[in-house]
Design an enzyme around this catalytic site. Structure first.
Site, PDB file in Angstrom:
ATOM      1  N   HIS A   1       1.029  -1.264  -0.420  1.00 12.09           N
ATOM      2  CA  HIS A   1      -0.143  -0.210  -0.110  1.00 12.09           C
ATOM      3  C   HIS A   1       0.874   0.899  -0.221  1.00 12.09           C
ATOM      4  O   HIS A   1       1.847   1.264   0.869  1.00 12.09           O
ATOM      5  CB  HIS A   1      -1.058   0.091   0.994  1.00 12.09           C
ATOM      6  CG  HIS A   1      -1.868  -1.344   1.697  1.00 12.09           C
ATOM      7  ND1 HIS A   1      -2.595  -1.838   2.355  1.00 12.09           N
ATOM      8  CD2 HIS A   1      -2.447  -1.856   0.278  1.00 12.09           C
ATOM      9  CE1 HIS A   1      -3.317  -2.475   2.489  1.00 12.09           C
ATOM     10  NE2 HIS A   1      -3.058  -2.844   0.954  1.00 12.09           N
TER      11      HIS A   1
ATOM     12  N   LYS B   1       6.517   7.055   7.224  1.00  8.70           N
ATOM     13  CA  LYS B   1       6.346   5.854   7.919  1.00  8.70           C
ATOM     14  C   LYS B   1       6.650   5.234   9.186  1.00  8.70           C
ATOM     15  O   LYS B   1       7.806   4.963   8.027  1.00  8.70           O
ATOM     16  CB  LYS B   1       4.902   4.540   7.334  1.00  8.70           C
ATOM     17  CG  LYS B   1       4.031   4.800   6.952  1.00  8.70           C
ATOM     18  CD  LYS B   1       3.756   3.312   6.160  1.00  8.70           C
ATOM     19  CE  LYS B   1       2.526   3.408   5.056  1.00  8.70           C
ATOM     20  NZ  LYS B   1       2.555   2.802   4.858  1.00  8.70           N
TER      21      LYS B   1
ATOM     22  N   TYR C   1       2.688   1.713  14.016  1.00 10.52           N
ATOM     23  CA  TYR C   1       2.359   2.754  12.627  1.00 10.52           C
ATOM     24  C   TYR C   1       2.766   3.994  13.149  1.00 10.52           C
ATOM     25  O   TYR C   1       2.661   4.750  13.459  1.00 10.52           O
ATOM     26  CB  TYR C   1       1.645   2.490  11.738  1.00 10.52           C
ATOM     27  CG  TYR C   1       1.728   1.702  10.694  1.00 10.52           C
ATOM     28  CD1 TYR C   1       0.190   0.209  10.877  1.00 10.52           C
ATOM     29  CD2 TYR C   1       2.166   1.305   9.799  1.00 10.52           C
ATOM     30  CE1 TYR C   1       0.499  -0.768  10.620  1.00 10.52           C
ATOM     31  CE2 TYR C   1       2.137   0.424   8.411  1.00 10.52           C
ATOM     32  CZ  TYR C   1       1.382  -0.926   9.052  1.00 10.52           C
ATOM     33  OH  TYR C   1       0.898  -1.723   8.290  1.00 10.52           O
TER      34      TYR C   1
ATOM     35  N   ASP D   1      -6.532  -6.321  -1.593  1.00  5.34           N
ATOM     36  CA  ASP D   1      -5.618  -6.531  -1.665  1.00  5.34           C
ATOM     37  C   ASP D   1      -4.860  -7.816  -2.944  1.00  5.34           C
ATOM     38  O   ASP D   1      -4.454  -7.925  -3.511  1.00  5.34           O
ATOM     39  CB  ASP D   1      -4.536  -6.829  -0.603  1.00  5.34           C
ATOM     40  CG  ASP D   1      -4.664  -6.231   0.860  1.00  5.34           C
ATOM     41  OD1 ASP D   1      -3.999  -5.927   1.442  1.00  5.34           O
ATOM     42  OD2 ASP D   1      -4.296  -4.591  -0.315  1.00  5.34           O
TER      43      ASP D   1
HETATM   44  C1  LIG Z   1      -4.209   2.825   6.426  1.00  7.15           C
HETATM   45  C2  LIG Z   1      -5.344   3.557   7.486  1.00  7.15           C
HETATM   46  C3  LIG Z   1      -6.413   3.288   7.143  1.00  7.15           C
HETATM   47  N1  LIG Z   1      -7.256   3.626   7.873  1.00  7.15           N
HETATM   48  C4  LIG Z   1      -8.809   2.690   7.182  1.00  7.15           C
HETATM   49  C5  LIG Z   1      -9.587   2.647   5.707  1.00  7.15           C
HETATM   50  C6  LIG Z   1      -9.672   0.807   6.249  1.00  7.15           C
HETATM   51  O1  LIG Z   1     -11.790   1.388   6.407  1.00  7.15           O
HETATM   52  C7  LIG Z   1      -9.236   0.303   7.109  1.00  7.15           C
HETATM   53  C8  LIG Z   1      -8.544  -0.487   6.689  1.00  7.15           C
HETATM   54  O2  LIG Z   1      -8.184   0.046   5.844  1.00  7.15           O
HETATM   55  P1  LIG Z   1      -6.545  -0.593   4.969  1.00  7.15           P
HETATM   56  O3  LIG Z   1      -7.708  -1.995   4.779  1.00  7.15           O
HETATM   57  O4  LIG Z   1      -5.756   0.224   3.907  1.00  7.15           O
HETATM   58  O5  LIG Z   1      -5.998  -1.419   6.461  1.00  7.15           O
HETATM   59  P2  LIG Z   1      -4.152  -1.990   5.964  1.00  7.15           P
HETATM   60  O6  LIG Z   1      -4.596  -3.407   4.739  1.00  7.15           O
HETATM   61  O7  LIG Z   1      -3.882  -2.357   7.087  1.00  7.15           O
HETATM   62  O8  LIG Z   1      -3.264  -1.719   5.481  1.00  7.15           O
HETATM   63  C9  LIG Z   1      -1.716  -0.332   5.677  1.00  7.15           C
HETATM   64  O9  LIG Z   1      -1.302  -2.045   6.410  1.00  7.15           O
HETATM   65  C10 LIG Z   1      -0.513  -1.300   5.155  1.00  7.15           C
HETATM   66  C11 LIG Z   1       0.711  -2.872   4.760  1.00  7.15           C
HETATM   67  C12 LIG Z   1       0.436   0.294   5.374  1.00  7.15           C
HETATM   68  O10 LIG Z   1       1.457   0.179   4.824  1.00  7.15           O
HETATM   69  C13 LIG Z   1      -0.780   0.909   5.241  1.00  7.15           C
HETATM   70  O11 LIG Z   1      -0.485   1.576   6.454  1.00  7.15           O
HETATM   71  C14 LIG Z   1      -2.108   0.544   5.627  1.00  7.15           C
HETATM   72  O12 LIG Z   1      -2.587   0.635   4.207  1.00  7.15           O
HETATM   73  O13 LIG Z   1      -8.703   1.090   8.080  1.00  7.15           O
HETATM   74  C15 LIG Z   1      -7.213   4.167   8.723  1.00  7.15           C
HETATM   75  O14 LIG Z   1      -8.619   5.139   8.792  1.00  7.15           O
HETATM   76  N2  LIG Z   1      -6.244   5.141   8.618  1.00  7.15           N
HETATM   77  C16 LIG Z   1      -5.309   4.454   7.866  1.00  7.15           C
HETATM   78  O15 LIG Z   1      -4.748   5.234   8.509  1.00  7.15           O
END
Ligand SMILES: Cc1cn([C@H]2C[C@H](O)[C@@H](COP(=O)(O)OP(=O)(O)O[C@H]3O[C@H](C)C(=O)[C@H](O)[C@H]3O)O2)c(=O)[nH]c1=O
Length: 178
Positions: free
Chosen positions: A62, A72, A132, A168
């Site tokens: 991401h 980060k 993070y 993903d």
């Molecule tokens: C990243 C982020 C996400 N969100 C919300 C958006 C979605 O509704 C939910 C899950 O988000 P996401 O599916 O992107 O979460 P991950 O799959 O863990 O993604 C993260 O993990 C990968 C490895 C990363 O490096 C990024 O920091 C981040 O994208 O949290 C937020 O509210 N704030 C945030 O900073």
């Protein structure tokens, strides 16, 4: 705190310089002056946690699109992960190259991931947590990604049967980002 230069310019491994005694150790994990001396971000405006129940969970790769590209600091605070950064900076001589580090709650190693990089990880054991520190603030409409199994990237993930979100699983390949 010890900053190690990584092969992808601008990214650093952060190791603890522990002050140990019979009780255990004390160590500095962040220092604005040291970061500023190395030209690194010093003001991380958000802090997040990722909890992962099962071994083999893979999140990524991401990044946030400009003008909300993120810097980060990533560290594993429970369990262990295979952590990957990918250089997506269009003019970088290492565009499309990846680098991995094993981050664990025990080794306390963190990664400084600069703007222009994608980030992802795969957990190496059940019940793993990742901390993070991020800047600037997250903007939902600017979330982007690239496939974890992109052939051009050729990332050697440690566990073949990865647990992934549908999002993903359906991310575009590197070619789409050129
Ligand atoms: C990243 C982020 C996400 N969100 C919300 C958006 C979605 O509704 C939910 C899950 O988000 P996401 O599916 O992107 O979460 P991950 O799959 O863990 O993604 C993260 O993990 C990968 C490895 C990363 O490096 C990024 O920091 C981040 O994208 O949290 C937020 O509210 N704030 C945030 O900073």
């Amino acid at each position: 705190m010890l900053l190690d230069v990584l092969p992808l310019t601008g990214a650093f491994k952060i190791r603890l310089d522990t002050q140990a005694d019979e009780r255990g150790f004390f160590a500095r994990r962040f220092c604005a002056a040291t970061f500023a001396d190395h030209g690194l971000e010093t003001d991380f405006v958000q802090r997040s946690v990722s909890y992962n129940a099962r071994r083999g969970t893979l999140r990524g790769l991401h990044f946030q699109a400009p003008p909300h590209a993120e810097t980060k600091i990533v560290r594993c605070t429970r369990g262990s992960i295979f952590d990957v950064i990918v250089d997506l900076r269009a003019k970088s001589p290492t565009f499309g190259r990846w680098h991995a580090e094993t981050l664990t709650a025990d080794n306390h190693i963190a990664l400084y991931v600069p703007k222009g990089f994608a980030h992802g990880f795969q957990t190496l054991e059940d019940v793993t947590e990742i901390d993070y520190e991020i800047t600037p603030a997250y903007v939902p409409g600017f979330a982007r990604g690239v496939r974890f199994d992109d052939k051009e990237l050729g990332i050697e993930w440690p566990i073949s049967s990865a647990i992934l979100s549908d999002r993903d699983r359906n991310l575009p390949g590197l070619r789409g980002l050129r």
